[in-house]
Scaffold this motif. Structure first.
Motif, mmCIF file in Angstrom:
data_model
loop_
_atom_site.group_PDB
_atom_site.id
_atom_site.type_symbol
_atom_site.label_atom_id
_atom_site.label_comp_id
_atom_site.label_asym_id
_atom_site.label_seq_id
_atom_site.Cartn_x
_atom_site.Cartn_y
_atom_site.Cartn_z
ATOM 1 N N THR A 131 0.845 -1.197 0.000
ATOM 2 C CA THR A 131 0.000 0.000 0.000
ATOM 3 C C THR A 131 0.882 1.249 0.000
ATOM 4 O O THR A 131 1.490 1.592 1.018
ATOM 5 N N TRP A 132 0.958 1.919 -1.165
ATOM 6 C CA TRP A 132 1.878 3.057 -1.274
ATOM 7 C C TRP A 132 1.462 4.216 -0.380
ATOM 8 O O TRP A 132 2.299 5.021 0.038
ATOM 9 N N GLU A 133 0.161 4.306 -0.045
ATOM 10 C CA GLU A 133 -0.315 5.436 0.775
ATOM 11 C C GLU A 133 0.398 5.512 2.135
ATOM 12 O O GLU A 133 0.695 6.604 2.615
ATOM 13 N N HIS A 179 3.806 6.968 1.626
ATOM 14 C CA HIS A 179 3.609 8.392 1.337
ATOM 15 C C HIS A 179 3.329 9.167 2.624
ATOM 16 O O HIS A 179 3.870 10.250 2.845
ATOM 17 N N ASP A 180 2.490 8.588 3.499
ATOM 18 C CA ASP A 180 2.138 9.283 4.738
ATOM 19 C C ASP A 180 3.344 9.411 5.674
ATOM 20 O O ASP A 180 3.508 10.428 6.337
ATOM 21 N N ILE A 181 4.195 8.378 5.702
ATOM 22 C CA ILE A 181 5.413 8.482 6.526
ATOM 23 C C ILE A 181 6.306 9.590 5.966
ATOM 24 O O ILE A 181 6.850 10.411 6.710
ATOM 25 N N ALA A 182 6.417 9.636 4.629
ATOM 26 C CA ALA A 182 7.215 10.684 4.001
ATOM 27 C C ALA A 182 6.650 12.050 4.380
ATOM 28 O O ALA A 182 7.403 12.977 4.724
ATOM 29 N N PHE A 183 5.330 12.148 4.361
ATOM 30 C CA PHE A 183 4.693 13.422 4.662
ATOM 31 C C PHE A 183 4.949 13.850 6.112
ATOM 32 O O PHE A 183 5.256 15.012 6.377
ATOM 33 N N VAL A 184 4.835 12.899 7.040
ATOM 34 C CA VAL A 184 5.085 13.215 8.456
ATOM 35 C C VAL A 184 6.530 13.697 8.625
ATOM 36 O O VAL A 184 6.806 14.692 9.300
ATOM 37 N N ASN A 185 7.462 13.015 7.948
ATOM 38 C CA ASN A 185 8.864 13.426 8.030
ATOM 39 C C ASN A 185 9.088 14.805 7.430
ATOM 40 O O ASN A 185 9.892 15.586 7.913
ATOM 41 N N TYR A 186 8.367 15.073 6.360
ATOM 42 C CA TYR A 186 8.528 16.342 5.658
ATOM 43 C C TYR A 186 7.918 17.492 6.452
ATOM 44 O O TYR A 186 8.572 18.502 6.720
ATOM 45 N N TRP A 187 6.675 17.344 6.852
ATOM 46 C CA TRP A 187 5.921 18.475 7.405
ATOM 47 C C TRP A 187 6.162 18.653 8.897
ATOM 48 O O TRP A 187 6.258 19.781 9.374
ATOM 49 N N TRP A 202 3.659 10.989 -9.600
ATOM 50 C CA TRP A 202 4.205 12.233 -9.032
ATOM 51 C C TRP A 202 5.039 12.008 -7.780
ATOM 52 O O TRP A 202 5.597 12.942 -7.225
ATOM 53 N N LEU A 203 5.120 10.750 -7.318
ATOM 54 C CA LEU A 203 5.865 10.490 -6.083
ATOM 55 C C LEU A 203 7.374 10.621 -6.287
ATOM 56 O O LEU A 203 8.078 11.121 -5.427
ATOM 57 N N ARG A 204 7.857 10.166 -7.459
ATOM 58 C CA ARG A 204 9.303 10.197 -7.687
ATOM 59 C C ARG A 204 9.823 11.639 -7.784
ATOM 60 O O ARG A 204 10.828 11.975 -7.138
ATOM 61 N N PRO A 205 9.124 12.529 -8.525
ATOM 62 C CA PRO A 205 9.575 13.932 -8.510
ATOM 63 C C PRO A 205 9.552 14.546 -7.110
ATOM 64 O O PRO A 205 10.402 15.384 -6.780
ATOM 65 N N MET A 206 8.625 14.093 -6.279
ATOM 66 C CA MET A 206 8.577 14.603 -4.904
ATOM 67 C C MET A 206 9.860 14.242 -4.169
ATOM 68 O O MET A 206 10.446 15.066 -3.477
ATOM 69 N N ALA A 207 10.278 12.973 -4.344
ATOM 70 C CA ALA A 207 11.509 12.515 -3.689
ATOM 71 C C ALA A 207 12.684 13.371 -4.157
ATOM 72 O O ALA A 207 13.516 13.814 -3.355
ATOM 73 N N GLN A 249 10.510 7.816 -2.177
ATOM 74 C CA GLN A 249 11.104 6.880 -3.129
ATOM 75 C C GLN A 249 10.508 5.480 -2.945
ATOM 76 O O GLN A 249 10.121 4.824 -3.916
ATOM 77 N N ARG A 250 10.409 5.052 -1.684
ATOM 78 C CA ARG A 250 9.836 3.723 -1.406
ATOM 79 C C ARG A 250 8.379 3.670 -1.840
ATOM 80 O O ARG A 250 7.915 2.649 -2.361
ATOM 81 N N ALA A 251 7.652 4.774 -1.611
ATOM 82 C CA ALA A 251 6.235 4.819 -2.029
ATOM 83 C C ALA A 251 6.149 4.675 -3.540
ATOM 84 O O ALA A 251 5.296 3.948 -4.066
#
Lengths: 293, 34
Positions: free
Chosen positions: A139-141, A144-152, A176-181, A165-167
């Motif tokens: 489940t990529w979500e 993504h949510d872990i990335a978001f918590v780390n980011y914000w 759009w996840l890879r450009p985010m990374a 990247q893992r997402a």
């Protein structure tokens, strides 16, 4: 005769029961709050045995309790809000139903929200999402949510990039996840990436998330406007003995009117330095510090 | 937990159980289970 006696007894019992309830609520008004904070069983294994196979039903009950606990504390008038039961409740919910997606995703948002709007425990949010990953690794979500918590919230951009990247590596993950990374690694806290992320969240099917996203986007717009306004304010220094003010700028025709933030509240100006900021009454406060230039 | 609180709560519970039992007796006394 029997029936009328029985009906009389029922009415009398109910009346006395209601009277007892009213008396209890009056005499021990502050007591219910304390009892609501009690979680009798904290061990997920014990609860699993106690619910006798009704795991999904019990998970729903614990999820409702988690929402009530979070909402009740958030709306309470007490200053020192205590969200101590939030993580144990979410842990029980997800132990009873390991596929409860909303509990992981919303639970992580609740947990990482800083005080006074939440407990401000991003590490617990990450731990909860990692439990979700253990149950559903594709489940990529969750990634993504872990990335978001780390980011914000944690502002660890390296970790955010890794999780994005893992997402992106999960099957069915959006492109759009890879450009985010990449943008996490290159630029760190930039407003364009933040806009892109919140823009994605704005399309969520949950109204609460959409509202949070819309507010965050307005905050980023407010920061942009402050950056545009400050050079205008500083273009002309005020006359000796005069302070920085919107009126003076309007009189000199540098501005057409008092500038408003995206929520419609006028911006505040520091009379001594000319620094532009949000008014104390603005619903957009506090602005995300990491986004300032 | 104060004892008065316990007494009031237990009393409420007992009365509520009594109501349910009376209603159940009323309903099932009219049924023939044979």
């Amino acid at each position: 005769v029997k029936t009328s006696v029985a009906i009389f007894a029922v009415v009398a019992c109910l009346g006395t029961a209601v009277a007892l309830q009213i008396a209890r609520d009056r005499l021990y008004a502050g007591h219910t709050r304390a009892t609501e904070r009690i979680l009798y069983v904290r061990s997920p294994q014990a609860v699993k045995r106690l619910v006798l196979g009704f795991d999904a039903l019990a998970a729903d009950v614990y999820w409702i309790r988690a929402i009530q606990h979070y909402g009740g504390e958030r709306l309470s008038s007490v200053r020192a809000r205590n969200y101590e039961l939030l993580y144990p409740l979410l842990e029980l919910t997800t132990a009873l139903d390991p596929y409860f997606r909303v509990a992981y995703r919303f639970g992580a948002i609740f947990l990482s929200e800083p005080a006074p709007g939440g407990p401000g425990r991003p590490e617990q949010a990450v731990a909860l999402l990692q439990k979700g990953i253990a149950a559903q690794p594709d489940t990529w979500e969750y990634y993504h949510d872990i990335a978001f918590v780390n980011y914000w919230h944690v502002r660890d951009f390296q970790a955010a990039a890794e999780w994005f990247q893992r997402a992106a590596d999960r099957p069915g993950a959006p492109n759009w996840l890879r450009p985010m990374a990449a943008s996490m690694l290159s630029a760190g806290p930039d407003r364009a990436s933040a806009r892109l992320l919140w823009g994605q969240i704005l399309q969520s099917d949950q109204e609460w998330l959409r509202k949070t996203a819309a507010r965050s986007l307005m905050q980023i717009d407010a920061l942009d406007r402050i950056d545009q306004l400050e050079p205008v304010v500083r273009r002309v220094s005020p006359a000796p003995g005069e302070a920085y003010s919107w009126d003076a700028l309007i009189r000199r025709r540098l501005l057409r009117g008092i500038p408003l933030d995206p929520a419609g509240t006028p911006f505040a100006i520091d009379p001594a330095t000319g620094a532009v900021s949000l008014d104390r009454a603005s619903p957009l406060l506090p602005l995300p510090e990491a986004m300032r230039r | 937990v104060p004892s008065g609180y316990l007494v009031l709560t237990a009393g409420y519970g007992l009365l509520y159980i009594a109501v349910l039992l009376i209603l159940a007796t009323l309903i099932f006394s009219r049924r023939d289970f044979k």
